[in-house]
Design a protein around this motif. Sequence first.
Motif, PDB file in Angstrom:
ATOM      1  N   LEU A 103       0.836  -1.198   0.000  1.00 39.55           N
ATOM      2  CA  LEU A 103       0.000   0.000   0.000  1.00 39.55           C
ATOM      3  C   LEU A 103       0.869   1.246   0.000  1.00 39.55           C
ATOM      4  O   LEU A 103       1.915   1.290   0.654  1.00 39.55           O
ATOM      5  CB  LEU A 103      -0.890   0.002   1.251  1.00 39.55           C
ATOM      6  N   ALA A 104       0.437   2.248  -0.754  1.00 40.04           N
ATOM      7  CA  ALA A 104       1.051   3.575  -0.707  1.00 40.04           C
ATOM      8  C   ALA A 104      -0.077   4.590  -0.555  1.00 40.04           C
ATOM      9  O   ALA A 104      -1.175   4.396  -1.099  1.00 40.04           O
ATOM     10  CB  ALA A 104       1.860   3.859  -1.966  1.00 40.04           C
ATOM     11  N   VAL A 105       0.174   5.648   0.188  1.00 41.04           N
ATOM     12  CA  VAL A 105      -0.850   6.665   0.403  1.00 41.04           C
ATOM     13  C   VAL A 105      -0.248   8.060   0.220  1.00 41.04           C
ATOM     14  O   VAL A 105       0.927   8.285   0.483  1.00 41.04           O
ATOM     15  CB  VAL A 105      -1.495   6.557   1.797  1.00 41.04           C
ATOM     16  N   PHE A 106      -1.117   8.967  -0.218  1.00 43.15           N
ATOM     17  CA  PHE A 106      -0.733  10.362  -0.423  1.00 43.15           C
ATOM     18  C   PHE A 106      -1.883  11.234   0.077  1.00 43.15           C
ATOM     19  O   PHE A 106      -3.016  10.775   0.226  1.00 43.15           O
ATOM     20  CB  PHE A 106      -0.462  10.644  -1.901  1.00 43.15           C
ATOM     21  N   ALA A 107      -1.601  12.497   0.315  1.00 43.31           N
ATOM     22  CA  ALA A 107      -2.639  13.433   0.734  1.00 43.31           C
ATOM     23  C   ALA A 107      -3.022  14.324  -0.437  1.00 43.31           C
ATOM     24  O   ALA A 107      -2.234  14.549  -1.363  1.00 43.31           O
ATOM     25  CB  ALA A 107      -2.144  14.275   1.908  1.00 43.31           C
ATOM     26  N   LEU A 108      -4.250  14.824  -0.381  1.00 40.78           N
ATOM     27  CA  LEU A 108      -4.770  15.733  -1.405  1.00 40.78           C
ATOM     28  C   LEU A 108      -5.193  17.037  -0.727  1.00 40.78           C
ATOM     29  O   LEU A 108      -5.556  17.046   0.455  1.00 40.78           O
ATOM     30  CB  LEU A 108      -5.970  15.102  -2.129  1.00 40.78           C
ATOM     31  N   ALA A 109      -5.177  18.095  -1.502  1.00 43.48           N
ATOM     32  CA  ALA A 109      -5.488  19.405  -0.916  1.00 43.48           C
ATOM     33  C   ALA A 109      -6.982  19.688  -0.854  1.00 43.48           C
ATOM     34  O   ALA A 109      -7.421  20.537  -0.074  1.00 43.48           O
ATOM     35  CB  ALA A 109      -4.783  20.505  -1.710  1.00 43.48           C
ATOM     36  N   THR A 110      -7.782  18.984  -1.677  1.00 45.93           N
ATOM     37  CA  THR A 110      -9.231  19.229  -1.698  1.00 45.93           C
ATOM     38  C   THR A 110      -9.979  17.901  -1.805  1.00 45.93           C
ATOM     39  O   THR A 110      -9.389  16.850  -2.072  1.00 45.93           O
ATOM     40  CB  THR A 110      -9.636  20.106  -2.905  1.00 45.93           C
ATOM     41  N   ASN A 111     -11.294  17.995  -1.636  1.00 43.33           N
ATOM     42  CA  ASN A 111     -12.150  16.817  -1.763  1.00 43.33           C
ATOM     43  C   ASN A 111     -12.550  16.529  -3.202  1.00 43.33           C
ATOM     44  O   ASN A 111     -13.268  15.546  -3.455  1.00 43.33           O
ATOM     45  CB  ASN A 111     -13.432  17.005  -0.928  1.00 43.33           C
ATOM     46  N   ARG A 112     -12.135  17.360  -4.135  1.00 42.60           N
ATOM     47  CA  ARG A 112     -12.510  17.150  -5.534  1.00 42.60           C
ATOM     48  C   ARG A 112     -11.889  15.863  -6.077  1.00 42.60           C
ATOM     49  O   ARG A 112     -10.785  15.480  -5.672  1.00 42.60           O
ATOM     50  CB  ARG A 112     -12.077  18.343  -6.400  1.00 42.60           C
ATOM     51  N   LYS A 130      -3.583  15.643 -13.504  1.00 50.96           N
ATOM     52  CA  LYS A 130      -2.758  16.804 -13.180  1.00 50.96           C
ATOM     53  C   LYS A 130      -2.832  17.192 -11.701  1.00 50.96           C
ATOM     54  O   LYS A 130      -2.148  18.141 -11.274  1.00 50.96           O
ATOM     55  CB  LYS A 130      -3.175  17.995 -14.038  1.00 50.96           C
ATOM     56  N   THR A 131      -3.612  16.493 -10.915  1.00 46.60           N
ATOM     57  CA  THR A 131      -3.763  16.848  -9.497  1.00 46.60           C
ATOM     58  C   THR A 131      -2.448  16.665  -8.741  1.00 46.60           C
ATOM     59  O   THR A 131      -1.876  15.562  -8.747  1.00 46.60           O
ATOM     60  CB  THR A 131      -4.852  15.986  -8.837  1.00 46.60           C
ATOM     61  N   PRO A 132      -1.953  17.697  -8.074  1.00 47.71           N
ATOM     62  CA  PRO A 132      -0.707  17.566  -7.291  1.00 47.71           C
ATOM     63  C   PRO A 132      -0.924  16.640  -6.087  1.00 47.71           C
ATOM     64  O   PRO A 132      -1.982  16.649  -5.457  1.00 47.71           O
ATOM     65  CB  PRO A 132      -0.419  19.002  -6.834  1.00 47.71           C
ATOM     66  N   ALA A 155      -0.795  22.456   6.465  1.00 49.29           N
ATOM     67  CA  ALA A 155       0.342  21.698   6.990  1.00 49.29           C
ATOM     68  C   ALA A 155       0.861  20.657   6.002  1.00 49.29           C
ATOM     69  O   ALA A 155       1.936  20.089   6.193  1.00 49.29           O
ATOM     70  CB  ALA A 155      -0.046  21.007   8.300  1.00 49.29           C
ATOM     71  N   LEU A 156       0.084  20.390   4.929  1.00 46.79           N
ATOM     72  CA  LEU A 156       0.515  19.406   3.936  1.00 46.79           C
ATOM     73  C   LEU A 156       1.684  19.931   3.119  1.00 46.79           C
ATOM     74  O   LEU A 156       1.810  21.139   2.881  1.00 46.79           O
ATOM     75  CB  LEU A 156      -0.648  19.058   3.001  1.00 46.79           C
ATOM     76  N   LYS A 157       2.496  19.027   2.662  1.00 47.69           N
ATOM     77  CA  LYS A 157       3.689  19.381   1.892  1.00 47.69           C
ATOM     78  C   LYS A 157       3.660  18.645   0.553  1.00 47.69           C
ATOM     79  O   LYS A 157       3.524  17.426   0.508  1.00 47.69           O
ATOM     80  CB  LYS A 157       4.943  18.994   2.682  1.00 47.69           C
ATOM     81  N   LYS A 158       3.791  19.393  -0.555  1.00 52.11           N
ATOM     82  CA  LYS A 158       3.772  18.774  -1.883  1.00 52.11           C
ATOM     83  C   LYS A 158       4.998  17.891  -2.080  1.00 52.11           C
ATOM     84  O   LYS A 158       6.087  18.190  -1.565  1.00 52.11           O
ATOM     85  CB  LYS A 158       3.733  19.849  -2.974  1.00 52.11           C
ATOM     86  N   ASN A 159       4.814  16.814  -2.851  1.00 52.43           N
ATOM     87  CA  ASN A 159       5.952  15.910  -3.121  1.00 52.43           C
ATOM     88  C   ASN A 159       6.408  15.991  -4.583  1.00 52.43           C
ATOM     89  O   ASN A 159       7.147  15.120  -5.059  1.00 52.43           O
ATOM     90  CB  ASN A 159       5.601  14.474  -2.753  1.00 52.43           C
ATOM     91  N   ASN A 160       5.952  17.026  -5.282  1.00 56.11           N
ATOM     92  CA  ASN A 160       6.352  17.279  -6.671  1.00 56.11           C
ATOM     93  C   ASN A 160       5.933  16.177  -7.631  1.00 56.11           C
ATOM     94  O   ASN A 160       6.565  15.962  -8.679  1.00 56.11           O
ATOM     95  CB  ASN A 160       7.884  17.479  -6.758  1.00 56.11           C
ATOM     96  N   LYS A 161       4.862  15.465  -7.306  1.00 58.12           N
ATOM     97  CA  LYS A 161       4.302  14.475  -8.203  1.00 58.12           C
ATOM     98  C   LYS A 161       2.819  14.742  -8.412  1.00 58.12           C
ATOM     99  O   LYS A 161       2.188  15.424  -7.611  1.00 58.12           O
ATOM    100  CB  LYS A 161       4.477  13.045  -7.629  1.00 58.12           C
ATOM    101  N   THR A 162       2.299  14.190  -9.502  1.00 57.88           N
ATOM    102  CA  THR A 162       0.871  14.268  -9.776  1.00 57.88           C
ATOM    103  C   THR A 162       0.335  12.851  -9.914  1.00 57.88           C
ATOM    104  O   THR A 162       1.101  11.879  -9.958  1.00 57.88           O
ATOM    105  CB  THR A 162       0.588  15.049 -11.073  1.00 57.88           C
ATOM    106  N   LEU A 163      -0.974  12.734 -10.010  1.00 52.08           N
ATOM    107  CA  LEU A 163      -1.580  11.417 -10.169  1.00 52.08           C
ATOM    108  C   LEU A 163      -1.037  10.704 -11.396  1.00 52.08           C
ATOM    109  O   LEU A 163      -0.894   9.478 -11.406  1.00 52.08           O
ATOM    110  CB  LEU A 163      -3.111  11.575 -10.256  1.00 52.08           C
ATOM    111  N   LYS A 164      -0.717  11.444 -12.437  1.00 52.03           N
ATOM    112  CA  LYS A 164      -0.225  10.828 -13.679  1.00 52.03           C
ATOM    113  C   LYS A 164       1.036   9.987 -13.442  1.00 52.03           C
ATOM    114  O   LYS A 164       1.259   8.990 -14.123  1.00 52.03           O
ATOM    115  CB  LYS A 164       0.061  11.921 -14.711  1.00 52.03           C
ATOM    116  N   HIS A 165       1.856  10.379 -12.487  1.00 49.13           N
ATOM    117  CA  HIS A 165       3.084   9.617 -12.196  1.00 49.13           C
ATOM    118  C   HIS A 165       2.781   8.222 -11.661  1.00 49.13           C
ATOM    119  O   HIS A 165       3.645   7.340 -11.696  1.00 49.13           O
ATOM    120  CB  HIS A 165       3.937  10.371 -11.158  1.00 49.13           C
ATOM    121  N   LEU A 166       1.572   7.992 -11.180  1.00 48.15           N
ATOM    122  CA  LEU A 166       1.222   6.710 -10.588  1.00 48.15           C
ATOM    123  C   LEU A 166       0.519   5.780 -11.572  1.00 48.15           C
ATOM    124  O   LEU A 166       0.316   4.595 -11.267  1.00 48.15           O
ATOM    125  CB  LEU A 166       0.317   6.902  -9.375  1.00 48.15           C
ATOM    126  N   LEU A 167       0.134   6.313 -12.727  1.00 49.98           N
ATOM    127  CA  LEU A 167      -0.602   5.511 -13.708  1.00 49.98           C
ATOM    128  C   LEU A 167       0.323   4.752 -14.646  1.00 49.98           C
ATOM    129  O   LEU A 167       1.464   5.103 -14.816  1.00 49.98           O
ATOM    130  CB  LEU A 167      -1.537   6.424 -14.514  1.00 49.98           C
TER     131      LEU A 167
END
Length: 237
Positions: free
Chosen positions: A132-141, A146-148, A225-237
């Motif tokens: 399992l890998a998990v990431f945080a998102l800035a919004t509920n959308r 392209k989502t960071p 408090a969240l910190k971007k990791n310089n990746k988008t969803l596209k990097h995981l596909l």
Amino acid sequence: MKDITDKFGTLYYPKSALVFYETTGTETTDMYVEHFDMDESGTPINAHPLTVKEAEMLAKTLQTDEERSRAFLKPKGILPTNILHINPSDKGAVIWYTKAQQRQLYFVNGLGIPNGTAQVPPMLWVADKSSLAVFALATNRRPTEKTPLHYAPFFNIYEKGNVCMGTVSIDIKNSASVEEFIQAWEDYFFNSYFSHSLCADLTRANIINLWKDIINTDKPFPIEALKKNNKTLKHLL
């Protein structure tokens, strides 16, 4: 010689064996199947022709395994809208997201954070049968390619988002629907104890103080408090 059998995974013991015989040197090929039972030491015993009942049991077992394999990661009905990607291979993989929500959280005593409920941020989940890998998102959308992505603000997580499950026993069934699959992983994650940081600076604020401040309160998770990791969803596909 050192005994290392305790380090093995699941052990399988021989129960029976089939031996196929066929004729040679004739115009037509005849086949004969012999069934052997196995004793406690794995030695073939009780040789006898394969019976109709034994053949039917074998066929049923093979058919059931095939049906379960085909059912893996199939939805129970309409595909849930929070699922973003499914790879229905043997190992299987799913990407899905969850909105901000209140969850029960568990922490080891050494962190000084009490167990309790707290608001967690929107999350992106990536899982196969064993990891399992998990990431945080800035919004509920609903995320797009392209989502960071942000680092998940939890303990037991490596910089790349992989979750250290510790001693948690992962048991994803071959027949699991996609709904059962994602529910199982969310339960594994939130029902385990958060114990230690595997990467520094996953959040803009001190991660221990962050959770101390919001645990057992109605405070929303501080998205700032969240910190971007310089990746988008596209990097995981």
